[in-house]
Enzyme design. Structure first.
Site, PDB file in Angstrom:
ATOM      1  N   HIS A 314      18.492  46.666 -18.796  1.00 12.85           N
ATOM      2  CA  HIS A 314      18.224  46.689 -17.354  1.00 12.85           C
ATOM      3  C   HIS A 314      16.746  46.682 -17.011  1.00 12.85           C
ATOM      4  O   HIS A 314      16.380  46.860 -15.850  1.00 12.85           O
ATOM      5  CB  HIS A 314      18.834  47.924 -16.706  1.00 12.85           C
ATOM      6  N   LYS A 494      14.420  51.867  -2.112  1.00 17.10           N
ATOM      7  CA  LYS A 494      14.687  51.747  -3.548  1.00 17.10           C
ATOM      8  C   LYS A 494      13.893  52.852  -4.232  1.00 17.10           C
ATOM      9  O   LYS A 494      13.087  53.512  -3.570  1.00 17.10           O
ATOM     10  CB  LYS A 494      14.246  50.380  -4.075  1.00 17.10           C
ATOM     11  N   ARG A 495      14.092  53.072  -5.537  1.00 21.67           N
ATOM     12  CA  ARG A 495      13.280  54.058  -6.228  1.00 21.67           C
ATOM     13  C   ARG A 495      11.802  53.726  -6.072  1.00 21.67           C
ATOM     14  O   ARG A 495      11.431  52.559  -5.936  1.00 21.67           O
ATOM     15  CB  ARG A 495      13.644  54.112  -7.718  1.00 21.67           C
ATOM     16  N   LYS A 500       7.506  47.993  -8.003  1.00 22.71           N
ATOM     17  CA  LYS A 500       8.237  47.589  -6.796  1.00 22.71           C
ATOM     18  C   LYS A 500       7.279  47.425  -5.607  1.00 22.71           C
ATOM     19  O   LYS A 500       7.644  46.894  -4.564  1.00 22.71           O
ATOM     20  CB  LYS A 500       9.315  48.617  -6.465  1.00 22.71           C
ATOM     21  N   THR A 601      19.684  45.158  -6.719  1.00 20.99           N
ATOM     22  CA  THR A 601      21.017  44.994  -6.155  1.00 20.99           C
ATOM     23  C   THR A 601      20.986  45.297  -4.660  1.00 20.99           C
ATOM     24  O   THR A 601      21.844  44.820  -3.918  1.00 20.99           O
ATOM     25  CB  THR A 601      22.050  45.901  -6.859  1.00 20.99           C
ATOM     26  N   LYS A 605      22.863  43.629  -1.125  1.00 18.25           N
ATOM     27  CA  LYS A 605      23.532  44.391  -0.055  1.00 18.25           C
ATOM     28  C   LYS A 605      22.954  44.017   1.313  1.00 18.25           C
ATOM     29  O   LYS A 605      23.689  43.852   2.294  1.00 18.25           O
ATOM     30  CB  LYS A 605      23.377  45.898  -0.311  1.00 18.25           C
TER      31      LYS A 605
END
Ligand code: 26Q
Length: 754
Positions: A314, A494-495, A500, A601, A605
């Site tokens: 992942h 998100k985390r 990111k 992911t 969504k």
């Protein structure tokens, strides 16, 4: 018996009250009982080949609505409650959210369980029952503060299986106690999520926040998910947790096989184990060890296990690929080392390249290497991710085992991420194309003609407006924050991780703040929303949260800017709050440094709920981009090949960018401006500033200019509401590919063969 009567009877027998007189908490308990009862009667999914999806995380979210949907009684229950003066949404609030995951990997495991059951495949999840979850995030003095997150109440979805498995650690044994949660699919058949626990767990050892004695293993083992691994005892505890999980799981699996009367020599005909990242990798040597204990020749045992196990990767971040010093394993479970030694010897026989060794020269055990050598499949989670694994990160392994590598682009369950969280949009889709898409998500494509239909456009805009109002109410209630439902909702949840690039979003918001202060008037008010937990020991991530919270107050305190711009960070971002945020989003921020986000992911969504993506060509964004085409997505930034090249040449310098681009330099320097320091903590702000100016390991400054330009284009596009609505519809119509039913069907065809 009809449902209404059943509900009335349960309310009477449990609480001696009419339905109408029950509190939300009582209604929740009543529905929990009723749902568990119905699930108990649901047929189990069986077969002579079974999957065990083993994972350290299952971020399942609240279960009531989801279970009601899959039992086919969601609408009925909602109506019965309404007829008695209650709302299902209010009842749901009484349900605690189990906090058994960090983020993407854990939520993926939960979506997969839903799809595995829905496709009627025999497959159980196997994990750990963390009593206090990850942690509950609170904001205090503009900083993240961590508290335990107890979620287990007397009445819960857990069932006691009344089974124990002895796990041998070096100096002591523990009894793994098995619990289960029923997982019901859309066709009303069920599998289970199996969770191991310890009766000796002691929540009393936790003090001030989430500190506890990391050496009292019998008391602390199942308390928290991934306890702080910044110190050695924390890391060792993680190895204890991992061995606990895999040893109990391996014993349970062999017990299942024997109970079915199958000989262990046929293990690989009856069992497949999907290893969710390297966290449960020790299941490979543990299963071999147990088979040998049962009298199997070690060569045969290794052969069986290699055919049973499959590994999913992942992440491409080298620091997240787990490797454990041999000394840890010797302290926790020395019985594994002879097996790992043998696997290492065989691996070295297969390939003399030291880069593929399981045990390296400094006696460190590389879990991913063991997985790839001794399982039948290695998959990445989006096309670009698998490509990078094959051709860059794991290239030495790919050359050795090309047949083992495959891609399985992630997916999400539409039952939760559309039906449950956005019934209005679900009903709208049904009104246009029927309900076939709930079984076959690709039917969403039938919506394509409506992208150009003025009436349909008005309808989706109206639904979005309603969801934005709902979010505003939710945030008011949950956090006391007021947001303007008429503004543009621009959301990054998100985390928190530097790759990111929440910090790049932050710098762009600073730019918006300054422009408005200098007289620019945006056509429409913008609400920028963040939600993110940072790992407790991840200092820069916490500094980024601090800077966001400080800037948020600066903007709110400015009488002019606050008319056009609001910055909100939601506290304790979790599945429950994702279910409110995502349906309300106009813009989905997916801005990772290209090559670094394996898949994402959340991006799927948002798309499914009609948000338009502003993102880089990274992870599954690449596939979203291909599906919706250039006109229905906003893509910017350096491509992954160029980024990989920068790392290889080590030629990226944020200082150089700041020298050459005074605007970028101004934005970065604002982090340590008088305004920021007046409200914030100078030490945190200076550390973040220093990090970005001297390191910027994930290249936020590389793409900052192109990000800000593209963001302007998105805001401008929003002004043409008909065009915007058509983009929304195209995104919804093209989201079918991202159903986890498709992903699971592919796992089953290519790997599991159930
Ligand atoms: C490793 C060592 C020590 C302590 C913790 C860890 C650790 C913990 C959690 C390493 C990784 C994780 C979680 C990773 C994760 O969630 N990855 C995400 O997986 C999603 C599902 O495939 C992808 O969509 C995301 O892109 C990926 O970041």
């Amino acid at each position: 018996m009809d449902l209404c009567k059943k509900m009335q009877d349960s309310a009477m027998s449990q609480f001696h009250k009419e339905l109408a007189a029950c509190s939300n908490e009582e209604l929740y308990c009543m529905l929990l009982d009723l749902t568990k009862e119905l699930m108990k009667d649901a047929p189990e999914i069986t077969g002579d080949r079974k999957l065990y999806y083993i994972s350290a995380e299952f971020l399942i979210g609240k279960l009531l609505s989801n279970n009601l949907i899959n039992l086919g009684i969601y609408k009925d229950v909602k109506e019965i409650l309404a007829a008695n003066g209650h709302s299902l949404a209010d009842v749901e609030e009484a349900e605690p959210e189990p906090s058994l995951g960090n983020g993407g990997l854990g939520r993926l495991a939960a979506c997969f369980l839903d799809s595995i059951a829905t496709l009627e495949l025999p497959g159980n999840g196997v994990g750990i029952n963390y009593h206090l979850g990850l942690f509950h995030q609170q904001f205090k003095d503009h900083k993240q503060n961590e508290q335990p997150d107890p979620w287990m109440t007397n009445e819960s979805w857990l069932n006691d299986k009344e089974k124990y498995y002895t796990v041998h650690f070096k100096d002591f044994d523990v009894q793994a106690h098995l619990y289960s949660i029923d997982v019901i699919g859309y066709t009303h058949k069920k599998n289970e999520l199996l969770l191991f626990d310890l009766d000796t767990a002691d929540e009393g050892i936790v003090e001030n926040g989430i500190d506890f004695d990391k050496t009292q293993i019998e008391k602390n083992l199942p308390l928290f998910l991934y306890p702080d691994d910044s110190d050695e005892n924390g890391r060792k505890l993680r190895v204890y947790q991992q061995y606990f999980l895999v040893s109990a799981a391996a014993q349970m699996i062999l017990e299942d096989v024997k109970a079915n009367g199958w000989p262990l020599s046929e293990l690989s005909d009856h069992v497949v184990i999907q290893i969710n990242d390297t966290h449960p990798s020790m299941v490979i040597p543990e299963l071999i060890r147990l088979l040998v204990e049962e009298g199997m020749d070690i060569k045969e045992a290794i052969g069986q296990v290699e055919k049973v196990c499959a590994y999913t990767n992942h992440t491409i971040l080298a620091e997240a690929l787990e490797k454990w010093p041999e000394s840890y394993l010797l302290q926790v479970a020395p019985q594994l080392m002879p097996i790992i030694e043998e696997l290492d010897r065989m691996a070295k026989e297969r390939d003399s390249n030291p880069k593929t060794a399981i045990i390296d020269d400094s006696r460190t055990v590389h879990m991913a290497h063991m997985d790839i050598h001794f399982s039948k499949s290695t998959n990445g989670v989006a096309a670009i991710h698998t490509d990078i694994l094959k051709h860059t990160e794991l290239n030495d392994f790919y050359k050795l085992y090309p047949e083992k590598f495959n891609n399985k682009t992630n997916g999400i369950t539409f039952r939760r991420w559309l039906e449950a969280c956005n019934p209005q949009l679900t009903d709208w889709i049904i009104s246009k194309i029927g309900d076939g898409f709930l079984k076959d998500a690709e039917e969403l494509n039938l919506l394509m003609p409506y992208a150009q239909d003025a009436k349909a456009q008005q309808e989706v805009l109206a639904i979005k407006a309603e969801k934005k109002k709902e979010l505003a109410e939710f945030l008011k209630k949950r956090q006391g924050v007021e947001i303007d439902p008429d503004s543009i909702f621009d959301i990054q949840v998100k985390r928190l991780h530097e790759y990111k690039r929440q910090q790049m979003n932050l710098l762009s918001v600073i730019n918006m703040y300054q422009e408005i202060k200098n007289g620019y008037v945006p056509p429409k008010k913008i609400t920028v929303i963040f939600g993110a937990k940072a790992a407790p020991a991840y200092i820069i991530a916490k500094d980024i949260i601090h800077a966001i919270l400080v800037l948020s107050d600066i903007i709110a305190n400015d009488p002019v800017v606050s008319k056009y711009l609001q910055l909100v960070m939601v506290e304790n971002y979790d599945v429950t709050c994702a279910e409110k945020l995502i349906p309300a989003a106009d813009i989905s921020e997916q801005i990772s440094l290209a090559s670094k986000e394996a898949s994402g992911t959340g991006n799927m969504k948002f798309m499914l709920n009609g948000a338009v993506t502003l993102g880089t060509d990274d992870g599954a964004n690449v596939e979203i981009h291909e599906l919706v085409g250039d006109d229905n997505i906003f893509i910017f930034g350096t491509d992954s090949d160029t980024v990989i090249d920068h790392y290889a040449k080590a030629d990226y310098s944020s200082a150089k960018i700041m020298e050459e681009d005074s605007k970028v330099a101004d934005l970065v320097n604002f982090l340590v401006s008088e305004e920021m320091i007046a409200l914030g903590d100078e030490e945190n702000l200076r550390r973040l500033h220093h990090d970005i100016t001297t390191k910027d390991w994930f290249m936020a400054l590389l793409d900052l200019e192109s990000y800000m330009n593209e963001r302007k284009k998105v805001y401008a596009a929003y002004e043409d509401s008909s065009k915007w609505a058509s983009m929304m519809i195209v995104n919804i119509a093209k989201a079918g590919f991202f159903s986890s039913d498709r992903t699971i069907a592919q796992y089953n065809n290519d790997i599991w063969n159930l």
